[in-house]
Design a protein around this motif. Structure first.
Motif, PDB file in Angstrom:
ATOM      1  N   GLY A  34       0.808  -1.220   0.000  1.00  0.00           N
ATOM      2  CA  GLY A  34       0.000   0.000   0.000  1.00  0.00           C
ATOM      3  C   GLY A  34       0.837   1.265   0.000  1.00  0.00           C
ATOM      4  N   HIS A  35       2.143   1.137   0.180  1.00  0.00           N
ATOM      5  CA  HIS A  35       3.028   2.302   0.169  1.00  0.00           C
ATOM      6  C   HIS A  35       3.470   2.599  -1.254  1.00  0.00           C
ATOM      7  CE1 HIS A  35       3.375   2.731   4.525  1.00  0.00           C
ATOM      8  NE2 HIS A  35       3.242   1.416   4.524  1.00  0.00           N
ATOM      9  N   ARG A  36       3.423   3.871  -1.610  1.00  0.00           N
ATOM     10  CA  ARG A  36       3.780   4.318  -2.958  1.00  0.00           C
ATOM     11  C   ARG A  36       4.848   5.397  -2.866  1.00  0.00           C
ATOM     12  NH1 ARG A  36      -2.199   4.971  -5.699  1.00  0.00           N
ATOM     13  NH2 ARG A  36      -2.778   2.780  -5.469  1.00  0.00           N
ATOM     14  N   TYR A  37       5.815   5.318  -3.764  1.00  0.00           N
ATOM     15  CA  TYR A  37       6.948   6.243  -3.731  1.00  0.00           C
ATOM     16  C   TYR A  37       7.127   6.916  -5.082  1.00  0.00           C
ATOM     17  CZ  TYR A  37       7.598   3.520   0.429  1.00  0.00           C
ATOM     18  OH  TYR A  37       7.384   2.895   1.629  1.00  0.00           O
ATOM     19  N   GLN A  38       7.514   8.181  -5.034  1.00  0.00           N
ATOM     20  CA  GLN A  38       7.714   8.992  -6.242  1.00  0.00           C
ATOM     21  C   GLN A  38       9.208   9.179  -6.500  1.00  0.00           C
ATOM     22  OE1 GLN A  38       4.961   9.891  -7.952  1.00  0.00           O
ATOM     23  NE2 GLN A  38       3.738   8.922  -6.349  1.00  0.00           N
ATOM     24  N   ASN A  39       9.555   9.591  -7.716  1.00  0.00           N
ATOM     25  CA  ASN A  39      10.943   9.904  -8.047  1.00  0.00           C
ATOM     26  C   ASN A  39      11.518  10.884  -7.033  1.00  0.00           C
ATOM     27  OD1 ASN A  39      11.161   8.330 -10.383  1.00  0.00           O
ATOM     28  ND2 ASN A  39      10.327   9.952 -11.659  1.00  0.00           N
ATOM     29  N   GLY A  40      12.751  10.638  -6.625  1.00  0.00           N
ATOM     30  CA  GLY A  40      13.442  11.524  -5.699  1.00  0.00           C
ATOM     31  C   GLY A  40      13.291  11.156  -4.238  1.00  0.00           C
ATOM     32  N   GLN A  41      12.298  10.346  -3.894  1.00  0.00           N
ATOM     33  CA  GLN A  41      12.140   9.963  -2.495  1.00  0.00           C
ATOM     34  C   GLN A  41      13.268   9.028  -2.078  1.00  0.00           C
ATOM     35  OE1 GLN A  41       7.659   9.057  -2.662  1.00  0.00           O
ATOM     36  NE2 GLN A  41       8.073   9.589  -0.514  1.00  0.00           N
ATOM     37  N   THR A  42      13.733   9.188  -0.832  1.00  0.00           N
ATOM     38  CA  THR A  42      14.809   8.369  -0.306  1.00  0.00           C
ATOM     39  C   THR A  42      14.256   7.067   0.255  1.00  0.00           C
ATOM     40  OG1 THR A  42      16.174  10.277   0.217  1.00  0.00           O
ATOM     41  CG2 THR A  42      16.635   8.265   1.443  1.00  0.00           C
ATOM     42  N   MET A  43      14.948   5.979  -0.079  1.00  0.00           N
ATOM     43  CA  MET A  43      14.599   4.654   0.420  1.00  0.00           C
ATOM     44  C   MET A  43      15.729   4.187   1.326  1.00  0.00           C
ATOM     45  SD  MET A  43      11.971   4.588  -1.552  1.00  0.00           S
ATOM     46  CE  MET A  43      11.250   3.031  -1.248  1.00  0.00           C
ATOM     47  N   MET A  44      15.411   3.645   2.491  1.00  0.00           N
ATOM     48  CA  MET A  44      16.408   3.059   3.381  1.00  0.00           C
ATOM     49  C   MET A  44      16.367   1.548   3.176  1.00  0.00           C
ATOM     50  SD  MET A  44      15.872   5.427   6.724  1.00  0.00           S
ATOM     51  CE  MET A  44      14.181   5.911   6.407  1.00  0.00           C
ATOM     52  N   LEU A  45      17.499   0.978   2.764  1.00  0.00           N
ATOM     53  CA  LEU A  45      17.555  -0.419   2.364  1.00  0.00           C
ATOM     54  C   LEU A  45      18.042  -1.293   3.519  1.00  0.00           C
ATOM     55  CD1 LEU A  45      19.284   0.295  -1.049  1.00  0.00           C
ATOM     56  CD2 LEU A  45      16.827   0.310  -0.528  1.00  0.00           C
ATOM     57  N   ALA A  46      17.205  -2.234   3.962  1.00  0.00           N
ATOM     58  CA  ALA A  46      17.546  -3.093   5.095  1.00  0.00           C
ATOM     59  C   ALA A  46      18.402  -4.275   4.669  1.00  0.00           C
ATOM     60  CB  ALA A  46      16.276  -3.586   5.772  1.00  0.00           C
ATOM     61  N   CYS A  47      18.036  -4.920   3.562  1.00  0.00           N
ATOM     62  CA  CYS A  47      18.768  -6.073   3.067  1.00  0.00           C
ATOM     63  C   CYS A  47      18.358  -6.328   1.625  1.00  0.00           C
ATOM     64  CB  CYS A  47      18.505  -7.312   3.934  1.00  0.00           C
ATOM     65  SG  CYS A  47      16.780  -7.862   3.994  1.00  0.00           S
ATOM     66  N   TRP A  48      19.055  -7.249   0.958  1.00  0.00           N
ATOM     67  CA  TRP A  48      18.747  -7.567  -0.431  1.00  0.00           C
ATOM     68  C   TRP A  48      18.494  -9.058  -0.597  1.00  0.00           C
ATOM     69  CZ3 TRP A  48      21.598 -11.019  -3.274  1.00  0.00           C
ATOM     70  CH2 TRP A  48      22.861 -11.357  -2.776  1.00  0.00           C
ATOM     71  N   THR A  49      17.764  -9.392  -1.638  1.00  0.00           N
ATOM     72  CA  THR A  49      17.505 -10.770  -2.026  1.00  0.00           C
ATOM     73  C   THR A  49      17.254 -10.776  -3.533  1.00  0.00           C
ATOM     74  OG1 THR A  49      16.215 -12.759  -1.483  1.00  0.00           O
ATOM     75  CG2 THR A  49      14.991 -10.667  -1.594  1.00  0.00           C
ATOM     76  N   THR A  50      16.951 -11.908  -4.090  1.00  0.00           N
ATOM     77  CA  THR A  50      16.606 -11.972  -5.510  1.00  0.00           C
ATOM     78  C   THR A  50      15.162 -12.429  -5.651  1.00  0.00           C
ATOM     79  OG1 THR A  50      17.503 -14.205  -5.676  1.00  0.00           O
ATOM     80  CG2 THR A  50      18.962 -12.392  -6.294  1.00  0.00           C
ATOM     81  N   GLY A  51      14.581 -12.101  -6.779  1.00  0.00           N
ATOM     82  CA  GLY A  51      13.191 -12.450  -7.051  1.00  0.00           C
ATOM     83  C   GLY A  51      12.874 -12.192  -8.502  1.00  0.00           C
ATOM     84  N   ASP A  52      11.634 -11.785  -8.762  1.00  0.00           N
ATOM     85  CA  ASP A  52      11.197 -11.483 -10.129  1.00  0.00           C
ATOM     86  C   ASP A  52      12.076 -10.417 -10.761  1.00  0.00           C
ATOM     87  OD1 ASP A  52       9.050 -13.170  -9.721  1.00  0.00           O
ATOM     88  OD2 ASP A  52       7.550 -11.560  -9.590  1.00  0.00           O
ATOM     89  N   GLY A  53      12.263 -10.509 -12.084  1.00  0.00           N
ATOM     90  CA  GLY A  53      12.934  -9.442 -12.815  1.00  0.00           C
ATOM     91  C   GLY A  53      12.089  -8.186 -12.773  1.00  0.00           C
TER      92      GLY A  53
END
Length: 140
Positions: free
Chosen positions: A78-97
């Motif tokens: 339900g969260h939506r983000y626009q260009n320029g907004q900062t994202m804080m990245l907790a961790c990474w994984t792989t999934g869909d392209g």
């Protein structure tokens, strides 16, 4: 005197043409790197350092939705983000392209108090995996 003018004229035109070509090349080099190719950065969140990136490449009038998992079929938070907004990245994984078909299969879990969703790497300014992997742990 006329012969001198004829000789100088083509040299000036060639010099001007060369200068124009170099100027265009400089503009092309300056704009060839998209924002998505820029690296992320360290930022502070609630007293601890996390890796941050900005949303980029989202079409006008659209948004980047966070998902419940690293796939588009997992549903959205339900969260939506626009260009320029900062994202804080907790961790990474792989999934869909990525949804635009570029083949980017990396996803980041977000480190937001109100959004524990996932976003595809293609849409944030993280740079290459060699740039962000030293700073963002793999999800466990």
């Amino acid at each position: 005197m006329k012969s001198h003018v004829r000789q100088v004229g083509p040299i000036r035109r060639r010099t001007a043409a060369l200068a124009g070509t170099l100027a265009l090349a400089a503009v092309a080099v300056g704009t060839a790197a998209s924002p998505a190719s820029a690296a992320g950065w360290a930022c502070d969140h609630d007293g601890h350092t996390v890796w941050c990136a900005s949303v980029t490449g989202i079409s006008a009038g659209s948004y980047l939705a966070s998902h419940n998992g690293p796939s588009y079929g997992s549903g959205t938070t339900g969260h939506r983000y626009q260009n320029g907004q900062t994202m804080m990245l907790a961790c990474w994984t792989t999934g869909d392209g990525d949804a635009d078909g570029h083949g980017d299969r990396y996803w980041f879990a977000l480190d937001f108090d109100s959004d524990g969703g996932f976003i595809n790497d293609w849409y944030v300014t993280t740079g290459s995996p060699s740039q962000w992997k030293p700073h963002v742990p793999e999800c466990r």
